[in-house]
Design an enzyme around this catalytic site. Structure first.
Site, PDB file in Angstrom:
ATOM      1  N   ARG A  99      22.430  68.492  60.218  1.00  0.00           N
ATOM      2  CA  ARG A  99      22.487  69.331  58.858  1.00  0.00           C
ATOM      3  C   ARG A  99      23.317  70.437  59.255  1.00  0.00           C
ATOM      4  O   ARG A  99      23.915  70.917  57.979  1.00  0.00           O
ATOM      5  CB  ARG A  99      21.165  69.564  58.445  1.00  0.00           C
ATOM      6  CG  ARG A  99      20.291  70.452  59.380  1.00  0.00           C
ATOM      7  CD  ARG A  99      18.791  70.489  59.110  1.00  0.00           C
ATOM      8  NE  ARG A  99      18.324  69.184  59.650  1.00  0.00           N
ATOM      9  CZ  ARG A  99      16.957  68.926  59.493  1.00  0.00           C
ATOM     10  NH1 ARG A  99      16.159  69.887  58.715  1.00  0.00           N
ATOM     11  NH2 ARG A  99      16.317  67.967  59.999  1.00  0.00           N
ATOM     12  N   LYS A 122      15.264  67.031  73.798  1.00  0.00           N
ATOM     13  CA  LYS A 122      14.650  65.986  73.424  1.00  0.00           C
ATOM     14  C   LYS A 122      13.863  65.286  74.975  1.00  0.00           C
ATOM     15  O   LYS A 122      14.317  65.668  75.982  1.00  0.00           O
ATOM     16  CB  LYS A 122      15.417  64.773  73.043  1.00  0.00           C
ATOM     17  CG  LYS A 122      16.259  65.046  71.878  1.00  0.00           C
ATOM     18  CD  LYS A 122      17.254  64.027  71.419  1.00  0.00           C
ATOM     19  CE  LYS A 122      17.900  64.012  69.934  1.00  0.00           C
ATOM     20  NZ  LYS A 122      16.940  64.080  68.988  1.00  0.00           N
TER      21      LYS A 122
END
Length: 498
Positions: free
Chosen positions: A354, A280
């Site tokens: 996920r 990130k």
């Protein structure tokens, strides 16, 4: 904070502070008129001079008002008369508590509950009063070396209700609201703790602490070695770049009949998310300690369930891991076999939530749940779609979706339903595995839900994306504890107690 319900006259009641409402354009509430009549037009005079307009959420504190025994008088704006709903009433009550906490008042008597509030029956007024008060009073200062030496003195709030019947309903509302607020505060604390403290191991210890002394709550933890035996390779692919071992925390509450299938709650517990190899950008990366707020909300909801001893069976699953860019970390292009046997091509290691959820959802099947709800700070795309006001809801089960939406409305913790279907699922196709962990940029929140849907076929399942609602940035930075109120209301409604 303690809460109680009583009746009495605003003009004659002895209290550290009387709280009365004023509507927009200076219209006085009944309680304000009672005080005004014996206090030499104190309130109406302020209004005429323009010192208080009744704007929703505004407050004005008066010390030593003449003509009444109350030591203080707090005017609270209610907005336009005839349009006061539960949301506006809760806002006004929270504003009043915020003002009271800045005083030395040890107790207060609020007459705001005298007002006509849309759908504002005594139980709901009391419940939202307790929740708003506790939410306003919450502070996170346990890691500061110097804290305010004079903590807030306000210890009791009394609300006006006219008779025993309404007071009894209000007492029940206070009990429920306090339990929900305590669960929300726990979720906020866990979310606000930094990643060097709130690790997967710490989350497991907090779950065990909650179970201590509560015979109805059982907590077990699936460790890394057992995960390998179970084939939880998707979850393990996320944690393998970290020195922190992963945990799958299992919390079981058996408050209902033994033969009744439980509701399963699954909360994403990424205790810190660097993005892994798909790193990130540095700005605001500190906020990635909030990436476990799904887990925090599930644990907080279980605290509410335990406190209320809800007559329902609930299983909470918290897959917890840290996502770091170590030399052992997963690479874009890696393929893993999930616990379900399906293979996943990891195109983006920052789509890790996920991956831990899919194995936890598969594990949830062993409990043969009646309903499965997963909660996750899953996608920035959901923030773009809905902002920071509503959580995203996705489900292929219409009745379940409507039930969750209704719970959000009742709890003032709202969600908004987004679509899900084959046309979105197409984007997950992979040339090398059964499917990929990401699709394109378009509809990212929905395609993430489509990924999870591949592990919940034939289950009554819903997905809550709380990326926009789980925490606030800027000066108000901190976890919100959402969607504990929504989840608690859902379970309370299922249990038939609210």
């Amino acid at each position: 904070m303690d809460f109680s319900a009583k009746t009495g006259s605003a003009a004659t009641l002895r209290t550290d502070c009387a709280v009365v409402g004023v509507y927009a354009n200076g219209r006085l509430s009944q309680a304000a008129r009672e005080i005004d009549a014996v206090a030499g037009n104190l309130i109406s005079g302020l209004v005429k001079r323009g010192d208080f307009t009744g704007k929703a959420g505004a407050t004005l504190l008066l010390h030593g008002p003449s003509g009444i025994p109350a030591k203080r008088l707090l005017l609270t704006g209610l907005g336009e008369q005839g349009k006061l709903d539960l949301k506006g009433w809760r806002k006004a009550h929270g504003a009043a508590v915020s003002a009271l906490l800045k005083t030395a008042a040890k107790n207060a008597f609020s007459f705001l509950s005298m007002e006509d509030v849309a759908d504002g029956e005594p139980y709901l007024l009391a419940r939202h009063a307790a929740e708003a008060a506790e939410e306003t009073a919450y502070r996170f200062d346990e890691l500061k070396s110097k804290i305010d030496a004079t903590p807030a003195r306000l210890g009791r709030m009394t609300l006006w209700f006219p008779d025993r019947k309404s007071q009894s309903a209000a007492a029940r509302g206070f009990t429920h609201g306090k339990a929900v607020a305590d669960g929300q505060s726990l979720a906020r604390r866990l979310g606000n703790l930094p990643g060097n403290i709130c690790t997967p191991t710490f989350l497991a210890s907090e779950a065990r602490r909650l179970a201590a002394g509560n015979a109805g709550l059982k907590v077990s933890v699936v460790e890394e070695a057992q995960m390998k035996k179970l084939g939880m390779n998707a979850l393990l692919s996320v944690s393998q770049g970290s020195r922190q071992p992963p945990k799958l925390i299992v919390m079981e509450w058996r408050g209902g009949p033994k033969q009744k299938a439980p509701v399963a709650l699954v909360g994403k517990g990424i205790t810190f998310d660097t993005g892994g190899i798909s790193l990130k950008p540095p700005p605001a990366m500190d906020e990635m300690k909030f990436d476990m707020c799904g887990a925090a909300s599930v644990i907080g909801t279980m605290a509410t369930v335990v406190a209320l001893e809800l007559p329902i069976n609930v299983v909470a699953l918290v897959p917890a891991a840290e996502n770091m860019p170590d030399g052992l970390a997963s690479r874009p292009g890696d393929i893993v076999t999930t616990m379900s046997g399906q293979t996943v091509e990891i195109l983006n290691t920052d789509a890790e939530g996920r991956l831990i959820l899919c194995d936890a959802l598969t594990y949830a099947r062993r409990f043969e749940p009646s309903t499965v709800i997963d909660v996750a700070t899953l996608t920035g795309a959901c923030v773009i779609a809905l902002g920071h006001h509503l959580s995203g809801l996705m489900s292929s089960d219409d009745p379940l979706a409507q039930e969750i939406l209704r719970a959000g409305v009742d709890a003032e913790d709202r969600a908004w339903r987004l679509p899900i279907g084959e046309e979105y699922d197409e984007g997950l196709k992979s040339n090398f595995a059964d499917f990929a962990n990401v699709a394109g940029r378009e509809g990212g929140a929905i395609t993430a839900a489509c990924f999870l849907a591949r592990f919940t076929r034939d289950l009554k399942w819903a997905h809550l994306d709380i990326a926009g609602t789980a925490w606030k940035s800027g000066r108000a930075k901190g976890a919100t504890g959402r969607p504990v109120p929504l989840l608690a209301q859902f379970l309370m409604s299922r249990a038939g107690v609210a």
